[in-house]
Design a protein around this motif. Structure first.
Motif, PDB file in Angstrom:
ATOM      1  N   ILE A 202       0.838  -1.207   0.000  1.00  9.27           N
ATOM      2  CA  ILE A 202       0.000   0.000   0.000  1.00  9.27           C
ATOM      3  C   ILE A 202       0.870   1.253   0.000  1.00  9.27           C
ATOM      4  O   ILE A 202       0.701   2.155  -0.827  1.00  9.27           O
ATOM      5  CB  ILE A 202      -0.954  -0.028   1.199  1.00  9.27           C
ATOM      6  CG1 ILE A 202      -1.942  -1.190   1.053  1.00  9.27           C
ATOM      7  CG2 ILE A 202      -1.688   1.300   1.335  1.00  9.27           C
ATOM      8  CD1 ILE A 202      -2.802  -1.421   2.273  1.00  9.27           C
ATOM      9  N   SER A 203       1.827   1.333   0.919  1.00  8.16           N
ATOM     10  CA  SER A 203       2.698   2.510   0.940  1.00  8.16           C
ATOM     11  C   SER A 203       3.654   2.493  -0.251  1.00  8.16           C
ATOM     12  O   SER A 203       4.027   3.562  -0.756  1.00  8.16           O
ATOM     13  CB  SER A 203       3.486   2.575   2.257  1.00  8.16           C
ATOM     14  OG  SER A 203       4.277   1.418   2.447  1.00  8.16           O
ATOM     15  N   ALA A 204       4.035   1.296  -0.724  1.00 10.07           N
ATOM     16  CA  ALA A 204       4.893   1.224  -1.912  1.00 10.07           C
ATOM     17  C   ALA A 204       4.178   1.802  -3.126  1.00 10.07           C
ATOM     18  O   ALA A 204       4.798   2.462  -3.974  1.00 10.07           O
ATOM     19  CB  ALA A 204       5.307  -0.223  -2.173  1.00 10.07           C
ATOM     20  N   ALA A 205       2.861   1.570  -3.223  1.00 15.09           N
ATOM     21  CA  ALA A 205       2.101   2.130  -4.332  1.00 15.09           C
ATOM     22  C   ALA A 205       2.094   3.659  -4.274  1.00 15.09           C
ATOM     23  O   ALA A 205       2.200   4.334  -5.311  1.00 15.09           O
ATOM     24  CB  ALA A 205       0.672   1.593  -4.300  1.00 15.09           C
ATOM     25  N   LEU A 206       1.978   4.214  -3.075  1.00 12.35           N
ATOM     26  CA  LEU A 206       2.015   5.671  -2.942  1.00 12.35           C
ATOM     27  C   LEU A 206       3.366   6.224  -3.362  1.00 12.35           C
ATOM     28  O   LEU A 206       3.439   7.247  -4.063  1.00 12.35           O
ATOM     29  CB  LEU A 206       1.702   6.071  -1.500  1.00 12.35           C
ATOM     30  CG  LEU A 206       0.318   5.705  -0.963  1.00 12.35           C
ATOM     31  CD1 LEU A 206       0.179   6.188   0.483  1.00 12.35           C
ATOM     32  CD2 LEU A 206      -0.791   6.294  -1.826  1.00 12.35           C
ATOM     33  N   ARG A 207       4.434   5.555  -2.957  1.00 12.78           N
ATOM     34  CA  ARG A 207       5.765   6.020  -3.342  1.00 12.78           C
ATOM     35  C   ARG A 207       5.949   5.947  -4.854  1.00 12.78           C
ATOM     36  O   ARG A 207       6.562   6.827  -5.466  1.00 12.78           O
ATOM     37  CB  ARG A 207       6.842   5.207  -2.629  1.00 12.78           C
ATOM     38  CG  ARG A 207       6.867   5.413  -1.112  1.00 12.78           C
ATOM     39  CD  ARG A 207       8.140   4.853  -0.484  1.00 12.78           C
ATOM     40  NE  ARG A 207       8.279   3.429  -0.696  1.00 12.78           N
ATOM     41  CZ  ARG A 207       7.757   2.493   0.099  1.00 12.78           C
ATOM     42  NH1 ARG A 207       7.039   2.864   1.167  1.00 12.78           N
ATOM     43  NH2 ARG A 207       7.949   1.204  -0.134  1.00 12.78           N
ATOM     44  N   ALA A 208       5.415   4.892  -5.471  1.00 12.83           N
ATOM     45  CA  ALA A 208       5.500   4.776  -6.929  1.00 12.83           C
ATOM     46  C   ALA A 208       4.741   5.912  -7.600  1.00 12.83           C
ATOM     47  O   ALA A 208       5.185   6.455  -8.626  1.00 12.83           O
ATOM     48  CB  ALA A 208       4.951   3.423  -7.375  1.00 12.83           C
ATOM     49  N   GLY A 209       3.608   6.273  -7.038  1.00 13.85           N
ATOM     50  CA  GLY A 209       2.861   7.392  -7.584  1.00 13.85           C
ATOM     51  C   GLY A 209       3.632   8.693  -7.516  1.00 13.85           C
ATOM     52  O   GLY A 209       3.653   9.477  -8.476  1.00 13.85           O
ATOM     53  N   VAL A 210       4.283   8.939  -6.383  1.00 15.91           N
ATOM     54  CA  VAL A 210       5.096  10.147  -6.233  1.00 15.91           C
ATOM     55  C   VAL A 210       6.226  10.167  -7.258  1.00 15.91           C
ATOM     56  O   VAL A 210       6.526  11.199  -7.880  1.00 15.91           O
ATOM     57  CB  VAL A 210       5.650  10.251  -4.803  1.00 15.91           C
ATOM     58  CG1 VAL A 210       6.667  11.381  -4.689  1.00 15.91           C
ATOM     59  CG2 VAL A 210       4.525  10.460  -3.802  1.00 15.91           C
ATOM     60  N   ALA A 211       6.857   9.008  -7.454  1.00 15.87           N
ATOM     61  CA  ALA A 211       7.973   8.934  -8.400  1.00 15.87           C
ATOM     62  C   ALA A 211       7.536   9.246  -9.825  1.00 15.87           C
ATOM     63  O   ALA A 211       8.345   9.701 -10.646  1.00 15.87           O
ATOM     64  CB  ALA A 211       8.603   7.545  -8.344  1.00 15.87           C
ATOM     65  N   ALA A 212       6.255   9.010 -10.127  1.00 16.37           N
ATOM     66  CA  ALA A 212       5.739   9.251 -11.482  1.00 16.37           C
ATOM     67  C   ALA A 212       5.052  10.601 -11.618  1.00 16.37           C
ATOM     68  O   ALA A 212       4.471  10.893 -12.665  1.00 16.37           O
ATOM     69  CB  ALA A 212       4.759   8.139 -11.855  1.00 16.37           C
TER      70      ALA A 212
END
Length: 279
Positions: A202-212
């Motif tokens: 869940i938090s990994a998905a948020l970090r991926a969103g920030v990176a994009a």
């Protein structure tokens, strides 16, 4: 070090509060390090620091975990002492609802209370805002501190305090995370070891969103969705909004919010980001 004064009635709270400026952190107990950070953040914002510990029945729908919600009062008092709390307000249900749990006077959360968490839990925010309004009236704080993990809740409480002219400065405190990135929550204790590993997505998905984020809204959502396996994580929503929960605007600040169930608990998280403008 002496522990905080414990007030269980309205009269005891008035006596303990005194006439000084007050900072306030409402909680439902089962305090963890995230709560301690809220309390420490609030400590210098008033002469007296008040924390409340109250599991509010009106924000739980039938079938939710009100009866099973963790109650750890003695440990909570120790954590409050650690954070420098002066007064713990720990009322019973009749103290908070002297007329009983009936639909008499409540706070309507308005349109923002009907989306995201409100769509899944239609009565939740009415219960939250009603009890927070009651607590503000009883504690009479100058400043109240809430965690950004429950971002929709924070937004609605700010709106309530502003629109009802409650005279309380509502302050958000950044989400505190476990070493694996999972946002701290009292409900994390429901996770098994395997579920805990799964929930890290869940938090990994948020970090991926920030990176994009430079690629704009579509890129953010695509990157975040790519991290979550629907076979393991029962996703309720993964959405991108502006900081007030309206439509996200390319080139501006935004918020990526997620709610998902892993095993028994329903987990919430969110993160702030600045969107680029897709070419």
């Amino acid at each position: 070090m002496a522990g905080p004064i414990v007030a269980r009635t309205r009269a005891e709270l008035v006596a303990a509060r005194g006439a000084s400026s007050v900072s306030f952190v409402p909680t439902m107990g089962a305090l963890h390090d995230g709560h301690v950070q809220l309390l420490k953040h609030a400590r210098p914002l008033g002469e007296t620091l008040v924390a409340s510990i109250f599991v509010n029945p009106t924000q739980f729908a039938p079938g939710e975990d009100y009866d099973d919600y963790p109650r750890t009062f003695d440990t909570d008092l120790e954590r409050c002492a650690e954070a420098g709390v002066d007064v713990v307000f720990a009322p019973t249900v009749p103290v908070m609802y002297p007329s009983g749990l009936v639909d008499t006077v409540t706070v309507d959360p308005g349109p923002l209370g009907a989306i995201l968490e409100g769509a899944s839990r239609p009565t939740h925010f009415r219960g939250v805002l009603t009890v927070v309004a009651k607590l503000f009236g009883l504690v009479r704080p100058d400043v109240a501190v809430f965690g950004e993990k429950d971002f929709q809740q924070l937004t609605l409480i700010r709106q309530m305090a502003r629109e009802l002219a409650l005279g309380v400065d509502v302050v958000g405190c950044p989400t505190v995370r476990e070493a694996d990135g999972l946002a701290m929550s009292s409900r994390n204790r429901y996770l098994s070891a395997d579920e805990r590993a799964t929930a890290a997505a869940i938090s990994a998905a948020l970090r991926a969103g920030v990176a994009a984020a430079a690629g704009g809204p579509d890129a953010v959502l695509a990157a975040a969705h790519a991290v979550i396996d629907p076979a393991d994580v029962d996703l309720d929503y993964l959405v991108l909004t502006d900081p007030e929960l309206g439509p996200a605007v390319p080139g501006a600040d935004a918020r990526l919010l997620v709610a998902a169930r892993v095993g028994r608990p329903r987990l919430l998280d969110n993160i702030g980001l600045t969107l680029g403008r897709p070419s």
